[in-house]
Write a protein that holds these residues in place. Sequence first.
Motif, mmCIF file in Angstrom:
data_model
loop_
_atom_site.group_PDB
_atom_site.id
_atom_site.type_symbol
_atom_site.label_atom_id
_atom_site.label_comp_id
_atom_site.label_asym_id
_atom_site.label_seq_id
_atom_site.Cartn_x
_atom_site.Cartn_y
_atom_site.Cartn_z
ATOM 1 N N LYS A 1 12.716 72.389 -32.334
ATOM 2 C CA LYS A 1 11.688 72.945 -31.448
ATOM 3 C C LYS A 1 10.902 71.799 -30.805
ATOM 4 N N LEU A 2 10.542 72.004 -29.552
ATOM 5 C CA LEU A 2 9.747 71.002 -28.836
ATOM 6 C C LEU A 2 8.274 71.292 -29.090
ATOM 7 N N SER A 3 7.578 70.313 -29.628
ATOM 8 C CA SER A 3 6.174 70.518 -29.995
ATOM 9 C C SER A 3 5.297 70.700 -28.751
ATOM 10 N N LYS A 4 4.136 71.289 -28.980
ATOM 11 C CA LYS A 4 3.184 71.523 -27.885
ATOM 12 C C LYS A 4 2.799 70.204 -27.219
ATOM 13 N N ARG A 5 2.618 69.173 -28.040
ATOM 14 C CA ARG A 5 2.228 67.868 -27.509
ATOM 15 C C ARG A 5 3.295 67.328 -26.558
ATOM 16 N N ARG A 6 4.573 67.442 -26.937
ATOM 17 C CA ARG A 6 5.654 66.933 -26.083
ATOM 18 C C ARG A 6 5.806 67.783 -24.826
ATOM 19 N N ARG A 7 5.608 69.073 -24.962
ATOM 20 C CA ARG A 7 5.717 69.966 -23.799
ATOM 21 C C ARG A 7 4.636 69.656 -22.769
ATOM 22 N N GLU A 8 3.471 69.226 -23.236
ATOM 23 C CA GLU A 8 2.356 68.951 -22.335
ATOM 24 C C GLU A 8 2.381 67.523 -21.793
ATOM 25 N N ASN A 9 3.219 66.677 -22.358
ATOM 26 C CA ASN A 9 3.276 65.279 -21.921
ATOM 27 C C ASN A 9 4.627 64.934 -21.297
ATOM 28 N N GLU A 10 5.570 64.455 -22.109
ATOM 29 C CA GLU A 10 6.838 63.978 -21.557
ATOM 30 C C GLU A 10 7.616 65.064 -20.803
ATOM 31 N N PHE A 11 7.489 66.328 -21.244
ATOM 32 C CA PHE A 11 8.298 67.400 -20.652
ATOM 33 C C PHE A 11 7.434 68.493 -20.027
ATOM 34 N N ALA A 12 6.335 68.059 -19.413
ATOM 35 C CA ALA A 12 5.425 69.006 -18.759
ATOM 36 C C ALA A 12 6.075 69.717 -17.575
ATOM 37 N N ALA A 13 7.127 69.138 -17.017
ATOM 38 C CA ALA A 13 7.781 69.750 -15.848
ATOM 39 C C ALA A 13 8.615 70.972 -16.209
ATOM 40 N N LEU A 14 8.875 71.181 -17.490
ATOM 41 C CA LEU A 14 9.680 72.326 -17.915
ATOM 42 C C LEU A 14 8.811 73.583 -18.057
ATOM 43 N N THR A 15 9.376 74.742 -17.690
ATOM 44 C CA THR A 15 8.676 76.016 -17.901
ATOM 45 C C THR A 15 8.866 76.455 -19.349
#
Length: 338
Positions: free
Chosen positions: A304-318
């Motif tokens: 699972k992709l953590s909230k921190r990674r989703r908001e930083n390195e992978f913020a472009a993903l929906t």
Amino acid sequence: SRTQKLDDYIAADFSKQKSTYLEGVHKDILQRASAFLILKDSKASFTIEGESPKSKRAVRWGLTIGQAGKNPLTKEELLRLQQLVIENSRFVKMGFRKQGGFIGEHDRTTGEPIPNHISARWQDAEQLIDGLIEGCELLLATDIDPVLSAAKVAFGFVFIHPFADGNGRIHRYLIHHILARKGFSQQGIIFPVSASILDHINDYRKVLESYSQPLLDFIEWKATKDNNIEVLNETMDYYRYFDATRQAEFLYGCVSDTINNIIPEEVKYLEQYDEFKRFLDDEFEMPDNMVALMVRFLEQNNGKLSKRRRENEFAALTDDEVVDIGSKFQEVFEDSVM
């Protein structure tokens, strides 16, 4: 001595098994697996010694392992290998020992040595190494089994312990050297036997102690002023002639583990990685460095992709894309990286 276990290992013809398996692996996968597993083997060899080397040092020793078998075994080659193993020699007397040696502890109160293994007398070390090299050449010139030959030479070296430091890593390098010279493993091709030794570290210690512990009863010694050991009796023959049965059985077990588990697991992982990479490339045109980051983060967080990674390195993903990626990761890797 000959045992049923050794007979069964020899009959299994692991060299042929390995060659047959590797023939079915895509060349690109094999090259990448080779590079990774040689580095893994290098790191494992340091870890066995209780060290955590910097990446550059591990890579350098890995490159040396990858060239095992290229140069003939000589005293000069052993000294070269020690120079490669010991990055900082300010506190180590390099070359063949000119003093006693032992493996063990020191009494916390008196500082006196408490040996678990007593090395060959320093006065005998070079003569013993000459004999070991001569024996190695004889083994290489015959059809004696490669793994049995590797066990005799490599464990013979570590029992002599000719250097003040670096003996363990060179001992494991010699396994690679003999297997390569015997044609069991190809030069530069994956055969991470140290990784298997690390996985079976307790058995490895027992195999070393099976020689060293009984030998202590036959060695007369005294502590020196600097709390080293001075051997008082003639001991050369104990290191020149020894029964390597347990060492050969152990090494064959590690060879079997390497061929049946370690290499296939790495190849499988790379094949899964490439499948997942193709998915990310096809669906998102994700560059290689981002794919590597994604895989590492998913491995660290159970797919699972953590909230921190989703908001930083992978913020472009929906959110939906993140779910799809996680599902694909689980599908491709199953439980292999969890």
